[in-house]
Design a protein around this motif. Sequence first.
Motif, mmCIF file in Angstrom:
data_model
loop_
_atom_site.group_PDB
_atom_site.id
_atom_site.type_symbol
_atom_site.label_atom_id
_atom_site.label_comp_id
_atom_site.label_asym_id
_atom_site.label_seq_id
_atom_site.Cartn_x
_atom_site.Cartn_y
_atom_site.Cartn_z
ATOM 1 N N LYS A 24 41.015 46.998 54.252
ATOM 2 C CA LYS A 24 41.372 47.006 52.832
ATOM 3 C C LYS A 24 40.105 47.070 51.998
ATOM 4 C CE LYS A 24 45.814 46.650 53.231
ATOM 5 N NZ LYS A 24 46.700 47.693 52.739
ATOM 6 N N VAL A 25 40.235 47.527 50.765
ATOM 7 C CA VAL A 25 39.119 47.577 49.830
ATOM 8 C C VAL A 25 39.568 46.997 48.492
ATOM 9 C CG1 VAL A 25 38.056 49.619 50.888
ATOM 10 C CG2 VAL A 25 39.662 49.904 48.998
ATOM 11 N N ALA A 26 38.602 46.630 47.680
ATOM 12 C CA ALA A 26 38.855 46.195 46.311
ATOM 13 C C ALA A 26 37.907 46.973 45.416
ATOM 14 C CB ALA A 26 38.625 44.698 46.153
ATOM 15 N N SER A 27 38.283 47.102 44.162
ATOM 16 C CA SER A 27 37.389 47.769 43.212
ATOM 17 C C SER A 27 36.558 46.712 42.487
ATOM 18 C CB SER A 27 38.187 48.597 42.201
ATOM 19 O OG SER A 27 38.881 47.745 41.312
ATOM 20 N N TYR A 28 35.445 47.161 41.948
ATOM 21 C CA TYR A 28 34.594 46.253 41.172
ATOM 22 C C TYR A 28 35.389 45.659 40.012
ATOM 23 C CZ TYR A 28 30.984 48.871 43.667
ATOM 24 O OH TYR A 28 30.222 49.466 44.641
ATOM 25 N N GLY A 29 36.185 46.498 39.348
ATOM 26 C CA GLY A 29 36.994 46.031 38.222
ATOM 27 C C GLY A 29 38.048 45.026 38.636
ATOM 28 N N GLN A 30 38.630 45.226 39.807
ATOM 29 C CA GLN A 30 39.624 44.289 40.323
ATOM 30 C C GLN A 30 39.002 42.914 40.524
ATOM 31 O OE1 GLN A 30 41.237 45.600 44.076
ATOM 32 N NE2 GLN A 30 42.550 43.826 44.310
ATOM 33 N N ILE A 31 37.832 42.869 41.121
ATOM 34 C CA ILE A 31 37.140 41.592 41.325
ATOM 35 C C ILE A 31 36.783 40.970 39.980
ATOM 36 C CG2 ILE A 31 35.072 40.481 42.286
ATOM 37 C CD1 ILE A 31 37.132 41.349 44.420
ATOM 38 N N ALA A 32 36.316 41.782 39.044
ATOM 39 C CA ALA A 32 35.980 41.272 37.709
ATOM 40 C C ALA A 32 37.208 40.633 37.050
ATOM 41 C CB ALA A 32 35.422 42.396 36.837
ATOM 42 N N ARG A 33 38.360 41.285 37.149
ATOM 43 C CA ARG A 33 39.586 40.717 36.573
ATOM 44 C C ARG A 33 39.954 39.398 37.256
ATOM 45 N NH1 ARG A 33 40.797 45.996 36.753
ATOM 46 N NH2 ARG A 33 42.059 45.852 38.640
ATOM 47 N N LEU A 34 39.820 39.352 38.573
ATOM 48 C CA LEU A 34 40.196 38.152 39.320
ATOM 49 C C LEU A 34 39.311 36.946 39.012
ATOM 50 C CD1 LEU A 34 41.061 39.773 42.763
ATOM 51 C CD2 LEU A 34 42.662 38.643 41.193
ATOM 52 N N ILE A 35 38.085 37.179 38.568
ATOM 53 C CA ILE A 35 37.227 36.043 38.191
ATOM 54 C C ILE A 35 37.291 35.767 36.692
ATOM 55 C CG2 ILE A 35 35.666 36.348 40.153
ATOM 56 C CD1 ILE A 35 33.579 37.475 38.104
#
Length: 102
Positions: A24-35
């Motif tokens: 699986k992968v995540a996007s930089y924006g996805q991680i930013a939203r999650l934090i």
Amino acid sequence: MPVKLNPVVVEQVLALMEQIPPGKVASYGQIARLIGRPQNSRLVAQIISQADLYGNYPCHRLVNHAGRLAPAWEEQEHLLWAEGVIFKPNGCVDMKTCQWEK
């Protein structure tokens, strides 16, 4: 020379990155939203670029929102491919199939 980063934010990003399972992968924006920093995808990318300073993390599992790989890191594609990540004909990760759902 590494840029001084907020250690709390660094820890949040690295902790989430560790949760991304193989294949699986995540996007930089996805991680930013999650934090809780939805406007800071570049900050996430900055942290990832320095992650080796903090230990061994699966940085290869982060891509941009379109599934594009890091431009100067040829090994990333091989690492993802070995985990079973699916690529589209244009070389981008198939985000519909391989995006981490958190």
